[in-house]
Design a protein around this motif. Sequence first.
Motif, PDB file in Angstrom:
ATOM      1  N   LEU A 167      64.678  33.641  75.999  1.00 35.13           N
ATOM      2  CA  LEU A 167      65.128  33.227  74.666  1.00 35.13           C
ATOM      3  C   LEU A 167      64.769  34.223  73.571  1.00 35.13           C
ATOM      4  O   LEU A 167      65.473  34.313  72.558  1.00 35.13           O
ATOM      5  CB  LEU A 167      64.519  31.868  74.315  1.00 35.13           C
ATOM      6  CG  LEU A 167      65.120  30.656  74.983  1.00 35.13           C
ATOM      7  CD1 LEU A 167      64.273  29.414  74.704  1.00 35.13           C
ATOM      8  CD2 LEU A 167      66.545  30.439  74.496  1.00 35.13           C
ATOM      9  N   SER A 168      63.698  34.962  73.741  1.00 35.03           N
ATOM     10  CA  SER A 168      63.204  35.846  72.683  1.00 35.03           C
ATOM     11  C   SER A 168      64.274  36.796  72.140  1.00 35.03           C
ATOM     12  O   SER A 168      64.482  36.853  70.922  1.00 35.03           O
ATOM     13  CB  SER A 168      61.979  36.608  73.171  1.00 35.03           C
ATOM     14  OG  SER A 168      61.449  37.380  72.138  1.00 35.03           O
ATOM     15  N   PRO A 169      64.977  37.548  72.989  1.00 36.27           N
ATOM     16  CA  PRO A 169      66.005  38.443  72.422  1.00 36.27           C
ATOM     17  C   PRO A 169      67.169  37.680  71.792  1.00 36.27           C
ATOM     18  O   PRO A 169      67.760  38.145  70.819  1.00 36.27           O
ATOM     19  CB  PRO A 169      66.485  39.269  73.613  1.00 36.27           C
ATOM     20  CG  PRO A 169      65.718  38.830  74.796  1.00 36.27           C
ATOM     21  CD  PRO A 169      64.829  37.721  74.418  1.00 36.27           C
ATOM     22  N   SER A 170      67.473  36.493  72.310  1.00 33.48           N
ATOM     23  CA  SER A 170      68.607  35.743  71.760  1.00 33.48           C
ATOM     24  C   SER A 170      68.341  35.252  70.341  1.00 33.48           C
ATOM     25  O   SER A 170      69.279  34.985  69.596  1.00 33.48           O
ATOM     26  CB  SER A 170      68.976  34.573  72.681  1.00 33.48           C
ATOM     27  OG  SER A 170      67.998  33.569  72.632  1.00 33.48           O
ATOM     28  N   VAL A 171      67.070  35.133  69.966  1.00 34.10           N
ATOM     29  CA  VAL A 171      66.748  34.719  68.596  1.00 34.10           C
ATOM     30  C   VAL A 171      67.372  35.698  67.606  1.00 34.10           C
ATOM     31  O   VAL A 171      67.909  35.296  66.574  1.00 34.10           O
ATOM     32  CB  VAL A 171      65.213  34.631  68.392  1.00 34.10           C
ATOM     33  CG1 VAL A 171      64.866  34.438  66.928  1.00 34.10           C
ATOM     34  CG2 VAL A 171      64.625  33.514  69.240  1.00 34.10           C
ATOM     35  N   LEU A 172      67.331  36.978  67.930  1.00 31.33           N
ATOM     36  CA  LEU A 172      67.895  37.996  67.036  1.00 31.33           C
ATOM     37  C   LEU A 172      69.376  38.240  67.285  1.00 31.33           C
ATOM     38  O   LEU A 172      70.092  38.652  66.372  1.00 31.33           O
ATOM     39  CB  LEU A 172      67.132  39.312  67.201  1.00 31.33           C
ATOM     40  CG  LEU A 172      65.647  39.294  66.874  1.00 31.33           C
ATOM     41  CD1 LEU A 172      65.033  40.660  67.151  1.00 31.33           C
ATOM     42  CD2 LEU A 172      65.400  38.869  65.443  1.00 31.33           C
ATOM     43  N   GLU A 173      69.844  37.980  68.499  1.00 30.20           N
ATOM     44  CA  GLU A 173      71.193  38.406  68.879  1.00 30.20           C
ATOM     45  C   GLU A 173      72.252  37.313  68.849  1.00 30.20           C
ATOM     46  O   GLU A 173      73.434  37.619  68.693  1.00 30.20           O
ATOM     47  CB  GLU A 173      71.147  39.006  70.292  1.00 30.20           C
ATOM     48  CG  GLU A 173      70.257  40.230  70.379  1.00 30.20           C
ATOM     49  CD  GLU A 173      69.952  40.644  71.804  1.00 30.20           C
ATOM     50  OE1 GLU A 173      70.382  39.945  72.745  1.00 30.20           O
ATOM     51  OE2 GLU A 173      69.267  41.658  71.976  1.00 30.20           O
ATOM     52  N   THR A 174      71.893  36.058  69.032  1.00 30.57           N
ATOM     53  CA  THR A 174      72.881  34.979  69.087  1.00 30.57           C
ATOM     54  C   THR A 174      73.544  34.814  67.718  1.00 30.57           C
ATOM     55  O   THR A 174      72.846  34.653  66.709  1.00 30.57           O
ATOM     56  CB  THR A 174      72.218  33.647  69.512  1.00 30.57           C
ATOM     57  OG1 THR A 174      71.629  33.830  70.792  1.00 30.57           O
ATOM     58  CG2 THR A 174      73.227  32.518  69.568  1.00 30.57           C
ATOM     59  N   PRO A 175      74.874  34.866  67.693  1.00 29.58           N
ATOM     60  CA  PRO A 175      75.571  34.791  66.398  1.00 29.58           C
ATOM     61  C   PRO A 175      75.311  33.484  65.633  1.00 29.58           C
ATOM     62  O   PRO A 175      75.175  33.510  64.420  1.00 29.58           O
ATOM     63  CB  PRO A 175      77.049  34.892  66.776  1.00 29.58           C
ATOM     64  CG  PRO A 175      77.072  35.496  68.132  1.00 29.58           C
ATOM     65  CD  PRO A 175      75.798  35.102  68.799  1.00 29.58           C
ATOM     66  N   ASP A 176      75.221  32.368  66.335  1.00 29.75           N
ATOM     67  CA  ASP A 176      75.052  31.079  65.672  1.00 29.75           C
ATOM     68  C   ASP A 176      73.586  30.654  65.715  1.00 29.75           C
ATOM     69  O   ASP A 176      73.061  30.312  66.777  1.00 29.75           O
ATOM     70  CB  ASP A 176      75.925  30.020  66.349  1.00 29.75           C
ATOM     71  CG  ASP A 176      75.924  28.694  65.614  1.00 29.75           C
ATOM     72  OD1 ASP A 176      75.212  28.561  64.596  1.00 29.75           O
ATOM     73  OD2 ASP A 176      76.641  27.782  66.059  1.00 29.75           O
ATOM     74  N   PRO A 177      72.910  30.660  64.564  1.00 26.13           N
ATOM     75  CA  PRO A 177      71.495  30.282  64.554  1.00 26.13           C
ATOM     76  C   PRO A 177      71.257  28.833  64.980  1.00 26.13           C
ATOM     77  O   PRO A 177      70.176  28.486  65.443  1.00 26.13           O
ATOM     78  CB  PRO A 177      71.054  30.509  63.102  1.00 26.13           C
ATOM     79  CG  PRO A 177      72.274  30.732  62.324  1.00 26.13           C
ATOM     80  CD  PRO A 177      73.387  31.057  63.258  1.00 26.13           C
ATOM     81  N   ASP A 178      72.279  27.982  64.858  1.00 26.11           N
ATOM     82  CA  ASP A 178      72.110  26.596  65.297  1.00 26.11           C
ATOM     83  C   ASP A 178      71.946  26.514  66.814  1.00 26.11           C
ATOM     84  O   ASP A 178      71.243  25.631  67.317  1.00 26.11           O
ATOM     85  CB  ASP A 178      73.281  25.729  64.836  1.00 26.11           C
ATOM     86  CG  ASP A 178      73.231  25.476  63.329  1.00 26.11           C
ATOM     87  OD1 ASP A 178      72.120  25.517  62.756  1.00 26.11           O
ATOM     88  OD2 ASP A 178      74.298  25.249  62.734  1.00 26.11           O
ATOM     89  N   ASP A 179      72.587  27.428  67.538  1.00 29.59           N
ATOM     90  CA  ASP A 179      72.394  27.483  68.994  1.00 29.59           C
ATOM     91  C   ASP A 179      70.947  27.843  69.317  1.00 29.59           C
ATOM     92  O   ASP A 179      70.345  27.275  70.232  1.00 29.59           O
ATOM     93  CB  ASP A 179      73.335  28.510  69.643  1.00 29.59           C
ATOM     94  CG  ASP A 179      74.789  28.069  69.622  1.00 29.59           C
ATOM     95  OD1 ASP A 179      75.050  26.865  69.416  1.00 29.59           O
ATOM     96  OD2 ASP A 179      75.658  28.944  69.802  1.00 29.59           O
ATOM     97  N   VAL A 180      70.400  28.786  68.562  1.00 28.02           N
ATOM     98  CA  VAL A 180      69.002  29.194  68.743  1.00 28.02           C
ATOM     99  C   VAL A 180      68.086  28.013  68.448  1.00 28.02           C
ATOM    100  O   VAL A 180      67.160  27.718  69.206  1.00 28.02           O
ATOM    101  CB  VAL A 180      68.656  30.394  67.825  1.00 28.02           C
ATOM    102  CG1 VAL A 180      67.164  30.679  67.829  1.00 28.02           C
ATOM    103  CG2 VAL A 180      69.439  31.624  68.235  1.00 28.02           C
TER     104      VAL A 180
END
Length: 124
Positions: free
Chosen positions: A77-90
């Motif tokens: 999950l760590s890299p996805s915090v910065l990379e996922t376009p939708d912060p709600d998914d994070v």
Amino acid sequence: MKDRLQHSMAELAQLLDAPRQTGTALGNWRWTVRQRLAALRDDLAHESGFTTDGWLMAREGHVLRERNSLLHRMATLSPSVLETPDPDDVRHDLRRLLADVTHHRQRIHDLVYDDVEIELGGSE
């Protein structure tokens, strides 16, 4: 006093409950969330043996395997915090992770309690 793991969980939960940000504020939020996730990972990684009783070793093994699984999820999950376009998914993924860490923490407390009760003789 709260233990370090609980403190890290509370800090991350507070960020996840913060109002939605945009622009630069969103980037700052993402970076801070990633730092809090790293602190939570470090606190979780420093767990060690919980019991000295052979009867509880199987449960301890399960708790340690569960911890390793949570650490793997955090690393994913760590890299996805910065990379996922939708912060709600994070937010959703991290809230689920926090719920699972909460359950893990409760299992640790149950294991420690059972170990102490066996040591002291329990109520029997």
